[in-house]
Write a protein that holds these residues in place. Structure first.
Motif, PDB file in Angstrom:
ATOM      1  N   PHE A  46      -0.422  -5.538 -10.257  1.00 40.60           N
ATOM      2  CA  PHE A  46       1.684  -4.631 -10.303  1.00 40.60           C
ATOM      3  C   PHE A  46       2.050  -6.191  -9.667  1.00 40.60           C
ATOM      4  CE2 PHE A  46      -0.585  -1.381 -11.928  1.00 40.60           C
ATOM      5  CZ  PHE A  46       0.745  -0.317 -12.587  1.00 40.60           C
ATOM      6  N   ILE A  47       3.144  -6.608  -9.947  1.00 38.15           N
ATOM      7  CA  ILE A  47       3.599  -7.387 -10.127  1.00 38.15           C
ATOM      8  C   ILE A  47       4.868  -7.494  -8.852  1.00 38.15           C
ATOM      9  CG2 ILE A  47       4.565  -9.133 -11.993  1.00 38.15           C
ATOM     10  CD1 ILE A  47       2.994 -10.836  -8.791  1.00 38.15           C
ATOM     11  N   ALA A  48       5.318  -8.173  -7.546  1.00 39.68           N
ATOM     12  CA  ALA A  48       6.703  -8.023  -6.941  1.00 39.68           C
ATOM     13  C   ALA A  48       6.911  -6.445  -7.033  1.00 39.68           C
ATOM     14  CB  ALA A  48       7.456  -8.561  -8.131  1.00 39.68           C
ATOM     15  N   CYS A  49       6.217  -5.803  -6.344  1.00 37.76           N
ATOM     16  CA  CYS A  49       5.991  -4.719  -5.443  1.00 37.76           C
ATOM     17  C   CYS A  49       6.029  -4.089  -4.259  1.00 37.76           C
ATOM     18  CB  CYS A  49       5.295  -3.870  -6.099  1.00 37.76           C
ATOM     19  SG  CYS A  49       4.973  -3.501  -8.192  1.00 37.76           S
ATOM     20  N   GLY A  50       6.084  -3.760  -3.979  1.00 37.34           N
ATOM     21  CA  GLY A  50       6.096  -3.437  -2.781  1.00 37.34           C
ATOM     22  C   GLY A  50       5.598  -4.259  -1.340  1.00 37.34           C
ATOM     23  N   SER A  51       4.054  -4.538  -1.834  1.00 34.84           N
ATOM     24  CA  SER A  51       2.972  -5.189  -1.124  1.00 34.84           C
ATOM     25  C   SER A  51       3.589  -6.438  -1.247  1.00 34.84           C
ATOM     26  CB  SER A  51       1.947  -4.610  -1.703  1.00 34.84           C
ATOM     27  OG  SER A  51       1.796  -5.322  -3.174  1.00 34.84           O
ATOM     28  N   GLY A  52       4.069  -6.867  -2.665  1.00 33.08           N
ATOM     29  CA  GLY A  52       5.071  -8.170  -3.191  1.00 33.08           C
ATOM     30  C   GLY A  52       5.932  -8.391  -2.266  1.00 33.08           C
ATOM     31  N   GLU A  53       6.642  -7.419  -1.190  1.00 27.95           N
ATOM     32  CA  GLU A  53       7.912  -7.385  -0.346  1.00 27.95           C
ATOM     33  C   GLU A  53       8.950  -8.014  -1.791  1.00 27.95           C
ATOM     34  OE1 GLU A  53       8.102 -10.182   2.764  1.00 27.95           O
ATOM     35  OE2 GLU A  53       5.936 -11.089   1.963  1.00 27.95           O
ATOM     36  N   PHE A  54       8.626  -6.586  -2.323  1.00 29.15           N
ATOM     37  CA  PHE A  54      10.463  -6.966  -3.543  1.00 29.15           C
ATOM     38  C   PHE A  54      11.385  -6.623  -2.742  1.00 29.15           C
ATOM     39  CE2 PHE A  54      13.164  -3.543  -5.344  1.00 29.15           C
ATOM     40  CZ  PHE A  54      13.067  -4.239  -5.763  1.00 29.15           C
ATOM     41  N   HIS A  55      11.632  -6.035  -1.335  1.00 26.97           N
ATOM     42  CA  HIS A  55      12.860  -5.829  -1.027  1.00 26.97           C
ATOM     43  C   HIS A  55      13.596  -7.259  -0.576  1.00 26.97           C
ATOM     44  CE1 HIS A  55      10.098  -7.133   2.443  1.00 26.97           C
ATOM     45  NE2 HIS A  55      10.663  -6.740   3.326  1.00 26.97           N
ATOM     46  N   ALA A  56      12.217  -8.428  -0.075  1.00 25.36           N
ATOM     47  CA  ALA A  56      12.871  -9.561   0.152  1.00 25.36           C
ATOM     48  C   ALA A  56      12.730 -10.608  -0.968  1.00 25.36           C
ATOM     49  CB  ALA A  56      12.353 -10.112   1.418  1.00 25.36           C
TER      50      ALA A  56
END
Length: 310
Positions: A46-56
């Motif tokens: 699961f790429i670019a989700c919460g742990s991948g700092e999607f927000h930033a």
């Protein structure tokens, strides 16, 4: 479900976004980290989700992360992307994910606004109608679907799963007992291993694992013990590994992300203790405490890759 609609199950991999010291995305480190998760037997990326700092992430960084995940996975495991924020951006990211060869996407909460159930229905509906990719809805923050709303959405075959990050067990029971195996139920609570004993008992057989970014073999042992009813091993890992790490995680806001990177750095993976604001890096005191926990855990629960399978 058809083969096309097969949902990721088991322990789900959520890579971080490795950053250079200048704050730029480290694409080489990202590829190595994704490969590590796949080699360690995680069932999906699961790429670019919460742990991948999607927000930033910028649009170009998001695209680079998805491209890396699809390339490294090479169809060995499915790749899901994070989409969300404002409705226009969410639709754009769904289309981009499809164009780049992703297998599906996880719908993160809408930006800022807390809507009524009808508004949430339209938010999800608008996103889902723009692609035939598999979709997983995410219960958290300002996006919590009640049973009736979720049932309305289930006319769309694209929806294959629900990830819960709220912990409302009364609602979870209502959903799982009413809807049953039409959906795959994923535990997405912060540090999901902490709550998995409760979730397994009501039909949640999959979870997103933060510690799998740095001690995946312990997460595997824990998950296997849960499924096999090995209560002693579940209790031992819970008390000796999970609880101590979780105490550190709760010490500062944002540690749900930055503590993963600290753990990865401690075990020698190519990622620095660097995050983007408003998240803060792990403080030295907490870093040393995490290091001590990990070293002790590795000594008692050594790596054994014989159990890895895809």
């Amino acid at each position: 479900m058809t083969i096309l609609r097969k949902t990721p199950t088991g322990i789900l991999g959520f890579p971080t976004a490795p950053l250079h010291k200048n704050g730029q995305l480290d694409e080489k480190a990202l590829a190595e980290n994704i490969k590590f998760l796949i080699d360690e037997g995680l069932t999906s990326i699961f790429i670019a989700c919460g742990s991948g700092e999607f927000h930033a992430l910028s649009h170009s960084e998001y695209q680079a992360m998805v491209e890396a995940a699809v390339s490294v996975a090479g169809k060995k495991v499915p790749v899901y992307t994070g989409v969300g924020g404002n409705i226009t951006q969410a639709v754009e990211l769904v289309k981009l994910s499809q164009d780049l060869g992703a297998d599906g996407y996880l719908i993160l909460p809408p930006y800022l606004i807390e809507g009524e159930q009808e508004g949430l229905f339209k938010y999800y509906k608008t996103i889902i109608e723009n692609s035939d990719l598999n979709a997983i809805v995410y219960q958290r923050d300002n996006a919590i679907l009640q049973l009736e709303t979720l049932q309305k959405l289930l006319k769309y075959p694209q929806i294959v799963g629900l990830k819960d990050g709220v912990g409302d067990m009364e609602l979870n029971l209502e959903l799982t007992q009413t809807i049953g195996d039409r959906l795959e139920w994923l535990n997405g609570m912060p540090f999901a291993e902490m709550t998995m004993p409760a979730y397994t008992s009501i039909g949640f057989n999959s979870y997103s694992s933060a510690i799998s970014n740095y001690i995946p073999h312990i997460s595997r042992q824990y998950y296997k013990a849960l499924l096999e009813g090995n209560e002693q091993l579940v209790r031992d890992i819970y008390v000796e590994v999970l609880l101590p790490i979780n105490r550190i995680r709760k010490a500062r806001k944002g540690y749900a992300v930055s503590l993963i990177k600290a753990g990865m750095e401690i075990v020698g993976l190519p990622v620095g203790n660097t995050v983007r604001p408003p998240v803060i890096p792990v403080e030295a005191e907490h870093y040393k405490a995490l290091e001590a926990i990990i070293m002790k855990a590795l000594e008692k629960y050594p790596v054994d890759n014989k159990e890895i399978s895809h």
